[in-house]
Each structure stands twice: as C-alpha cells, then as structure tokens.
Design a protein around this motif. Sequence first.
Motif, PDB file in Angstrom:
ATOM      1  N   TYR A   1      54.820  38.966  47.562  1.00 38.60           N
ATOM      2  CA  TYR A   1      54.368  38.376  46.305  1.00 38.60           C
ATOM      3  C   TYR A   1      54.616  39.332  45.149  1.00 38.60           C
ATOM      4  CZ  TYR A   1      51.852  35.217  49.452  1.00 38.60           C
ATOM      5  OH  TYR A   1      51.535  34.322  50.439  1.00 38.60           O
ATOM      6  N   GLU A   2      54.826  38.736  43.970  1.00 41.60           N
ATOM      7  CA  GLU A   2      54.978  39.562  42.775  1.00 41.60           C
ATOM      8  C   GLU A   2      53.620  39.948  42.197  1.00 41.60           C
ATOM      9  OE1 GLU A   2      57.227  39.520  38.412  1.00 41.60           O
ATOM     10  OE2 GLU A   2      57.518  37.866  39.822  1.00 41.60           O
ATOM     11  N   ARG A   3      52.705  38.950  42.086  1.00 44.75           N
ATOM     12  CA  ARG A   3      51.397  39.228  41.486  1.00 44.75           C
ATOM     13  C   ARG A   3      50.282  38.668  42.373  1.00 44.75           C
ATOM     14  NH1 ARG A   3      54.570  38.267  36.918  1.00 44.75           N
ATOM     15  NH2 ARG A   3      54.299  36.010  37.204  1.00 44.75           N
ATOM     16  N   LEU A   4      49.194  39.424  42.459  1.00 47.16           N
ATOM     17  CA  LEU A   4      48.034  39.053  43.276  1.00 47.16           C
ATOM     18  C   LEU A   4      46.770  39.338  42.487  1.00 47.16           C
ATOM     19  CD1 LEU A   4      47.460  39.891  47.013  1.00 47.16           C
ATOM     20  CD2 LEU A   4      45.691  40.459  45.351  1.00 47.16           C
ATOM     21  N   GLN A   5      45.791  38.447  42.592  1.00 48.30           N
ATOM     22  CA  GLN A   5      44.497  38.676  41.954  1.00 48.30           C
ATOM     23  C   GLN A   5      43.396  38.623  43.003  1.00 48.30           C
ATOM     24  OE1 GLN A   5      43.338  35.996  38.751  1.00 48.30           O
ATOM     25  NE2 GLN A   5      41.822  37.452  37.971  1.00 48.30           N
ATOM     26  N   LEU A   6      42.449  39.559  42.905  1.00 54.08           N
ATOM     27  CA  LEU A   6      41.295  39.605  43.801  1.00 54.08           C
ATOM     28  C   LEU A   6      40.093  38.972  43.124  1.00 54.08           C
ATOM     29  CD1 LEU A   6      41.535  43.256  45.214  1.00 54.08           C
ATOM     30  CD2 LEU A   6      42.262  41.138  46.321  1.00 54.08           C
ATOM     31  N   PHE A   7      39.446  38.046  43.807  1.00 53.37           N
ATOM     32  CA  PHE A   7      38.165  37.486  43.392  1.00 53.37           C
ATOM     33  C   PHE A   7      37.116  38.087  44.331  1.00 53.37           C
ATOM     34  CE2 PHE A   7      39.974  33.145  41.742  1.00 53.37           C
ATOM     35  CZ  PHE A   7      40.630  33.822  40.722  1.00 53.37           C
ATOM     36  N   SER A   8      36.484  39.176  43.906  1.00 55.65           N
ATOM     37  CA  SER A   8      35.711  40.026  44.829  1.00 55.65           C
ATOM     38  C   SER A   8      34.210  39.793  44.719  1.00 55.65           C
ATOM     39  CB  SER A   8      36.028  41.503  44.561  1.00 55.65           C
ATOM     40  OG  SER A   8      37.411  41.732  44.640  1.00 55.65           O
ATOM     41  N   GLY A   9      33.748  38.651  45.126  1.00 54.71           N
ATOM     42  CA  GLY A   9      32.300  38.418  45.157  1.00 54.71           C
ATOM     43  C   GLY A   9      31.862  37.499  44.031  1.00 54.71           C
ATOM     44  N   GLY A  10      31.125  38.048  43.079  1.00 57.46           N
ATOM     45  CA  GLY A  10      30.706  37.271  41.920  1.00 57.46           C
ATOM     46  C   GLY A  10      29.365  36.594  42.063  1.00 57.46           C
ATOM     47  N   GLY A  11      29.004  36.161  43.296  1.00 59.62           N
ATOM     48  CA  GLY A  11      27.734  35.458  43.487  1.00 59.62           C
ATOM     49  C   GLY A  11      27.662  34.218  42.604  1.00 59.62           C
ATOM     50  N   SER A  12      26.533  33.992  41.960  1.00 57.30           N
ATOM     51  CA  SER A  12      26.382  32.824  41.094  1.00 57.30           C
ATOM     52  C   SER A  12      27.124  32.984  39.777  1.00 57.30           C
ATOM     53  CB  SER A  12      24.896  32.557  40.822  1.00 57.30           C
ATOM     54  OG  SER A  12      24.313  33.643  40.115  1.00 57.30           O
ATOM     55  N   ARG A  13      27.739  34.148  39.563  1.00 57.09           N
ATOM     56  CA  ARG A  13      28.542  34.368  38.362  1.00 57.09           C
ATOM     57  C   ARG A  13      30.041  34.223  38.666  1.00 57.09           C
ATOM     58  NH1 ARG A  13      24.435  38.099  38.327  1.00 57.09           N
ATOM     59  NH2 ARG A  13      25.719  39.731  39.266  1.00 57.09           N
TER      60      ARG A  13
ATOM     61  N   TYR B   1      35.743  34.591  37.197  1.00 61.55           N
ATOM     62  CA  TYR B   1      37.063  34.680  37.814  1.00 61.55           C
ATOM     63  C   TYR B   1      37.992  33.582  37.292  1.00 61.55           C
ATOM     64  CZ  TYR B   1      34.995  37.809  41.284  1.00 61.55           C
ATOM     65  OH  TYR B   1      34.366  38.859  41.908  1.00 61.55           O
ATOM     66  N   LEU B   2      37.432  32.415  37.032  1.00 66.27           N
ATOM     67  CA  LEU B   2      38.238  31.298  36.566  1.00 66.27           C
ATOM     68  C   LEU B   2      38.792  31.582  35.171  1.00 66.27           C
ATOM     69  CD1 LEU B   2      35.859  28.420  37.751  1.00 66.27           C
ATOM     70  CD2 LEU B   2      37.704  29.568  39.024  1.00 66.27           C
ATOM     71  N   GLY B   3      37.958  32.138  34.297  1.00 67.10           N
ATOM     72  CA  GLY B   3      38.441  32.514  32.971  1.00 67.10           C
ATOM     73  C   GLY B   3      39.464  33.633  33.033  1.00 67.10           C
ATOM     74  N   SER B   4      39.248  34.575  33.940  1.00 70.55           N
ATOM     75  CA  SER B   4      40.198  35.677  34.104  1.00 70.55           C
ATOM     76  C   SER B   4      41.557  35.159  34.565  1.00 70.55           C
ATOM     77  CB  SER B   4      39.648  36.691  35.113  1.00 70.55           C
ATOM     78  OG  SER B   4      40.560  37.740  35.318  1.00 70.55           O
TER      79      SER B   4
ATOM     80  N   GLY C   1      31.352  34.739  46.867  1.00 71.59           N
ATOM     81  CA  GLY C   1      31.413  33.752  45.795  1.00 71.59           C
ATOM     82  C   GLY C   1      32.816  33.562  45.256  1.00 71.59           C
ATOM     83  N   GLY C   2      33.635  34.602  45.343  1.00 71.88           N
ATOM     84  CA  GLY C   2      35.015  34.501  44.891  1.00 71.88           C
ATOM     85  C   GLY C   2      35.847  33.541  45.714  1.00 71.88           C
TER      86      GLY C   2
ATOM     87  N   LEU D   1      34.859  43.497  50.692  1.00 74.51           N
ATOM     88  CA  LEU D   1      34.668  42.730  49.470  1.00 74.51           C
ATOM     89  C   LEU D   1      35.844  42.875  48.502  1.00 74.51           C
ATOM     90  CD1 LEU D   1      32.397  40.898  48.311  1.00 74.51           C
ATOM     91  CD2 LEU D   1      31.697  42.855  46.938  1.00 74.51           C
ATOM     92  N   THR D   2      36.408  44.070  48.401  1.00 74.50           N
ATOM     93  CA  THR D   2      37.541  44.315  47.495  1.00 74.50           C
ATOM     94  C   THR D   2      38.691  44.888  48.307  1.00 74.50           C
ATOM     95  OG1 THR D   2      35.946  44.793  45.731  1.00 74.50           O
ATOM     96  CG2 THR D   2      38.244  45.381  45.325  1.00 74.50           C
ATOM     97  N   PRO D   3      39.485  44.046  48.938  1.00 73.96           N
ATOM     98  CA  PRO D   3      40.532  44.518  49.858  1.00 73.96           C
ATOM     99  C   PRO D   3      41.782  45.020  49.127  1.00 73.96           C
ATOM    100  CG  PRO D   3      40.548  42.122  49.783  1.00 73.96           C
ATOM    101  CD  PRO D   3      39.393  42.572  48.923  1.00 73.96           C
ATOM    102  N   VAL D   4      41.650  46.132  48.420  1.00 74.94           N
ATOM    103  CA  VAL D   4      42.780  46.640  47.623  1.00 74.94           C
ATOM    104  C   VAL D   4      43.931  47.098  48.506  1.00 74.94           C
ATOM    105  CG1 VAL D   4      41.471  47.269  45.581  1.00 74.94           C
ATOM    106  CG2 VAL D   4      41.648  48.900  47.457  1.00 74.94           C
TER     107      VAL D   4
END
Length: 425
Positions: free
Chosen positions: A9-21, A25-28, A47-48, A288-291
């Motif tokens: 892949y060229e670009r990847l984004q991590l959605f790392s949790g967030g809970g009720s917030r 991630y959607l705005g990002s 949550g991500g 949670l954040t699989p970098v």
Amino acid sequence: MMAQSNKLYERLQLFSGGGSRFGYYLGSYAALVDNDLTPDIIIGTCGGSLSALLVHLAPDPKQLQQLAYSAELYRVIKAIRHVAAHEANIGLKLRYSTQAIKRWRLSRNTTQRHLRLAETHKQLLDELQQLAMFRVDNEEQWLDELLQFLPKDVLSDARQEGSFKPSAPDIAIIASRLQPAVNSAHHHDSNVAALQAKTAKDSAQLQELLFAPKRLSLNANDNAELALSNTLVAPAHFLANGRIQPAVKTVTEWDFATAVRASMADMYYLPPIEDQDLGWCLGGVINLTPVELACQLATTVFAESKAGYDLWLAAPAIQRVFGFDPNQRLAQVHSFSPSFSPSIHPQFSANHSPNASGQDNSQLHWLPFADNGQQLSGQVQKRFSLQQLTVELIHSDYDGFVEQMQAQWRYGYQRTADYIQQQGL
C-alpha cells in the motif's frame, strides 16, 4: 514509487481506539481525502474498528458525514447499555469496585502480578464475562442497520468480508482471543516437561488476531516477504511472554459484525464473544497502535499520538488481563521509528524486508490527537450508581448525539488539515 518501496500500500491510516469519541477518526480521514492523501488501507482497533466499518460503508466524505450523523448509527451506539439491576446480584455488583481495587494493588506488586496470571482459561473467561459492566442489546443483529448500507453485491452474502467498493480503502481490524488449550501428551516422558506442559495447558493464554483484507493473502505468492500468515510476531509478546503467544493469528475470511464486536470487547467493559472458528474473542487493546505492522504494509503511515493510560483503572485492567503495562507499550509505540535495522527489533515481522541500505523506507506521521479526551465529549456518560452498585451509561438524545459527532468530526478534520499544512504534505 510502489515498486521501489516494496510495500503493498502507498498510504495507511490507523484508527487506534477512540472509545465513544470514535467520530474524530472520520473527520481525520475526510481531511486526508480532501488533501489527495486518501488511505489505501485502514487498520481499526476497539472503537476505531467501528469507524473503519463506517468508512468502508461510505468512503466519500460527504456520504460518510451523513452516516456519522444518522439515526442508524445513533441506534447502534444506544444499544450499548449498562448491566441492568436484575442481571447481577448484589455480591457481583460489589465485585466491580473490589476487583478494581484488587487489580490496582496487583499492578503495583510484580510478584503477585505474575502469580495472578497463572489462572486457567476458564477462570479468566468467567471473570471477563461476569465482571463486564456493559452489554449490547440484540447483539446478533447489532450492526445490521449499518450493514444495510453495504453495496448490493455484498448484501447478497453479508457474512462474507472482502468485496470492497472501488473507492473504498481496504480494512484490517485488530482483536485478540483466548488461545485454545495446548495438547501436552507428547511430554509424558519427562516429569519436569510434563509439569511445564500442564502449566502451559491450564494457564490462560492470549493471542493477537488480525482480521486482514483478502488482498494480503492474494499477494502472498508475488510478495513472499509481505505474506502475513505465520510471520507476524505480536509486539506485546515481548512485554508479556508468559501470557501472550508470539504468533499473530491472521484471518482472511471474516465478517464485519464479528470483527468489530471482537475488537470492541475490552476487558471489564463488554464481555468476550464466541466465534465458531476462533473461540472466545476479546478486545484490540492487545495491539492498540500497530505501527510495526503499518510500516510493514505501507509507504506512508498516519498514526495518532495518544495520552497515557489511567493508572487507577485502565492500566491495571489491561495489565491484569493481558499481562503487560500499557504505558510501557505506548512509550514503545511513540518512540518507534521505521528507520531501524530489523535485527535490533525482533518484535517486528520475521520476514520484514528493508531496502538496500538496511533501513525501512516508510514515512510515519503522528497526528496530534492526544488531547481528545479534554477537547471532546463522548456519546455516553458513565456514572456510578450507589443505589444499584454498578456503573450506569447515560446516552444523549439524538440531537445531542449529532452535536457531539459534529464536534468530533470538526476536531479530527481540523487537526489533520493543520498537520498536513504544517508538514507541507
């Protein structure tokens, strides 16, 4: 570019949790799309994972925004509720607080912590089921209202994951499971080995799960160094090798309903769920954040900076179940750099392929979201009820839900857009 980087892949984004917030991630994601930086794959945890599902359903930012403010999503969130009075006896309710105190005390005592990890598979499962504070109403159909937005060709087989709309990013989801018991029959010739085998068999063991897009397995023959099956090592194994298995279980045949619910099954919040093939699944906090995985898969990675874990409740709970200090893992994540020699970082993949100079050529961007807890309110408020001796969830009404989702969207979008401008991307 892709041929030189040797990444799927060229670009990847991590959605790392967030809970009720999870809405930020959607705005990002929308900000990345609007700046011609659309992710080719998203990895969601906890949550991500729900946010990842929403992007899969509506990859266009305008449609995604409508879905984020929809009554369907509101009903999905509202279905998460606290344990009702008739569902737990007084003795069990008292355990919420007493067990939380006990977990905190164990997290302070290294010797006792290791002794406490020696419980059996059944004991740990019973504890996670009985002490979970929240439930999902009508769980088997929980996400059906959202899944109706899948494209028609997927609706014909809603349980089959992997058919993506052309413009949608691939989706991967992180969860974990209680590892099935180990067969120790072959150790009968040695008393010491038999004792060790019995301990391994009886002790609760956890394994990281990766619900991966089919593209990863389909490309295995052409990109052997990127084949994931039996090659990934769970980073948390090196922090809790007595609890967490080294090998990551990669699943390429899966459905969103199972993967999202499994990833959101955080200890003492939602109970584990049972899958016919995988067994008892629990949350994505195991990674949670699989970098490490992200930089293996993509040339450019957008991760998020995160605040530290609460030392009274969250950190002891994670340490109790998974056997490692989450703040230690968080420090490891934040200090991670793609520019390393693989021999120095054995917790990466055994088959990771650096470039000719011996360095990984991924670019890792940290989006500034560590203050989201201070900047945003969630869709639900938690309140301890002295009368019921439990933690209650208080959901906003629909108008309040929309206002909160709008605030989360703006926060995620603006922080990401500002970062893009500052970095000249």
